[in-house]
Design a protein around this motif. Sequence first.
Motif, PDB file in Angstrom:
ATOM      1  N   LYS A  69     127.527 -53.479  96.136  1.00  0.00           N
ATOM      2  CA  LYS A  69     127.333 -53.343  97.600  1.00  0.00           C
ATOM      3  C   LYS A  69     126.224 -54.263  98.048  1.00  0.00           C
ATOM      4  O   LYS A  69     125.564 -54.191  99.125  1.00  0.00           O
ATOM      5  CB  LYS A  69     127.091 -52.053  98.331  1.00  0.00           C
ATOM      6  CG  LYS A  69     128.395 -51.265  97.851  1.00  0.00           C
ATOM      7  CD  LYS A  69     128.133 -49.747  98.283  1.00  0.00           C
ATOM      8  CE  LYS A  69     129.240 -48.890  97.909  1.00  0.00           C
ATOM      9  NZ  LYS A  69     129.271 -47.646  97.991  1.00  0.00           N
TER      10      LYS A  69
ATOM     11  N   GLU B 265     141.796 -50.157 102.534  1.00  0.00           N
ATOM     12  CA  GLU B 265     140.841 -49.074 103.054  1.00  0.00           C
ATOM     13  C   GLU B 265     140.031 -48.967 101.961  1.00  0.00           C
ATOM     14  O   GLU B 265     138.778 -48.700 101.933  1.00  0.00           O
ATOM     15  CB  GLU B 265     141.657 -47.803 103.305  1.00  0.00           C
ATOM     16  CG  GLU B 265     142.362 -47.923 104.767  1.00  0.00           C
ATOM     17  CD  GLU B 265     143.135 -46.906 105.059  1.00  0.00           C
ATOM     18  OE1 GLU B 265     143.963 -46.274 104.329  1.00  0.00           O
ATOM     19  OE2 GLU B 265     143.367 -46.693 106.314  1.00  0.00           O
ATOM     20  N   ARG B 266     140.473 -48.770 100.564  1.00  0.00           N
ATOM     21  CA  ARG B 266     139.752 -48.483  99.357  1.00  0.00           C
ATOM     22  C   ARG B 266     138.769 -49.681  98.989  1.00  0.00           C
ATOM     23  O   ARG B 266     137.335 -49.495  98.978  1.00  0.00           O
ATOM     24  CB  ARG B 266     140.447 -48.256  98.180  1.00  0.00           C
ATOM     25  CG  ARG B 266     139.897 -47.058  97.149  1.00  0.00           C
ATOM     26  CD  ARG B 266     140.925 -46.752  96.280  1.00  0.00           C
ATOM     27  NE  ARG B 266     140.758 -47.688  94.998  1.00  0.00           N
ATOM     28  CZ  ARG B 266     141.577 -48.165  94.131  1.00  0.00           C
ATOM     29  NH1 ARG B 266     142.838 -47.841  94.581  1.00  0.00           N
ATOM     30  NH2 ARG B 266     141.599 -48.922  93.183  1.00  0.00           N
TER      31      ARG B 266
ATOM     32  N   GLN C 288     137.700 -52.089 101.574  1.00  0.00           N
ATOM     33  CA  GLN C 288     136.470 -51.990 102.666  1.00  0.00           C
ATOM     34  C   GLN C 288     135.731 -50.951 102.313  1.00  0.00           C
ATOM     35  O   GLN C 288     134.341 -51.168 102.522  1.00  0.00           O
ATOM     36  CB  GLN C 288     137.426 -51.902 103.758  1.00  0.00           C
ATOM     37  CG  GLN C 288     136.556 -52.525 105.093  1.00  0.00           C
ATOM     38  CD  GLN C 288     137.364 -52.521 106.321  1.00  0.00           C
ATOM     39  OE1 GLN C 288     138.524 -51.900 106.282  1.00  0.00           O
ATOM     40  NE2 GLN C 288     137.069 -53.393 107.392  1.00  0.00           N
ATOM     41  N   SER C 289     135.951 -49.747 101.948  1.00  0.00           N
ATOM     42  CA  SER C 289     134.963 -48.755 101.910  1.00  0.00           C
ATOM     43  C   SER C 289     134.031 -49.047 100.866  1.00  0.00           C
ATOM     44  O   SER C 289     132.836 -48.990 100.546  1.00  0.00           O
ATOM     45  CB  SER C 289     135.473 -47.582 101.778  1.00  0.00           C
ATOM     46  OG  SER C 289     134.641 -46.390 101.285  1.00  0.00           O
ATOM     47  N   ARG C 290     134.675 -49.324  99.580  1.00  0.00           N
ATOM     48  CA  ARG C 290     133.941 -49.672  98.168  1.00  0.00           C
ATOM     49  C   ARG C 290     132.976 -50.610  98.280  1.00  0.00           C
ATOM     50  O   ARG C 290     131.552 -50.392  97.865  1.00  0.00           O
ATOM     51  CB  ARG C 290     134.832 -49.716  97.024  1.00  0.00           C
ATOM     52  CG  ARG C 290     134.211 -49.860  95.831  1.00  0.00           C
ATOM     53  CD  ARG C 290     135.171 -50.191  94.541  1.00  0.00           C
ATOM     54  NE  ARG C 290     134.393 -50.775  93.254  1.00  0.00           N
ATOM     55  CZ  ARG C 290     134.919 -50.617  92.123  1.00  0.00           C
ATOM     56  NH1 ARG C 290     136.207 -50.223  91.993  1.00  0.00           N
ATOM     57  NH2 ARG C 290     134.288 -51.253  91.244  1.00  0.00           N
TER      58      ARG C 290
ATOM     59  N   GLN D  49     131.889 -52.110 101.091  1.00  0.00           N
ATOM     60  CA  GLN D  49     131.147 -52.344 102.324  1.00  0.00           C
ATOM     61  C   GLN D  49     131.433 -53.643 103.190  1.00  0.00           C
ATOM     62  O   GLN D  49     130.394 -54.281 103.475  1.00  0.00           O
ATOM     63  CB  GLN D  49     129.698 -52.105 102.131  1.00  0.00           C
ATOM     64  CG  GLN D  49     129.299 -50.753 101.379  1.00  0.00           C
ATOM     65  CD  GLN D  49     129.268 -49.613 102.442  1.00  0.00           C
ATOM     66  OE1 GLN D  49     128.769 -49.542 103.400  1.00  0.00           O
ATOM     67  NE2 GLN D  49     130.318 -48.866 102.166  1.00  0.00           N
TER      68      GLN D  49
END
Length: 129
Positions: free
Chosen positions: A11, A29-30, A32-34, A36
């Motif tokens: 990140k 989604e995973r 993008q979240s992981r 950032q």
Amino acid sequence: LNAQSADIKEKMHCVRMAIGNGLRPDIWERFQSRFQIQQVAEFYAATEGNFGFINTENKVGAVGFLSPLIQKKHPGKIIKYDFETGGPYRDENGWCVQCQAGEVGELVGIIETKDVTRRFDGYTNRSDT
């Protein structure tokens, strides 16, 4: 990247957008979240094609859209696909049928030999053309 072990350094970056040929919604989604990543953009096209869509709205699962301005120069449609014949689905008059939202289809663009942005010169293998 999602399959790799997590690391605190993943990140520590300045990446604002990832762009590519598209992601399945669960991977998007995973990812993008992981990592950032603020925005993911994707395109739907082919190297031998003369037409495509782009999803710049960060909308998970969208194929994309074609702006009205681009549509004037590069018209195209998503048509229904006939899985039995392996080609376009055709109505009783032999015309291709445009897909409705949510239907599986095939992206087609106009081939025009006099316009370099719309022509199709064939594949490297003549029999595949």
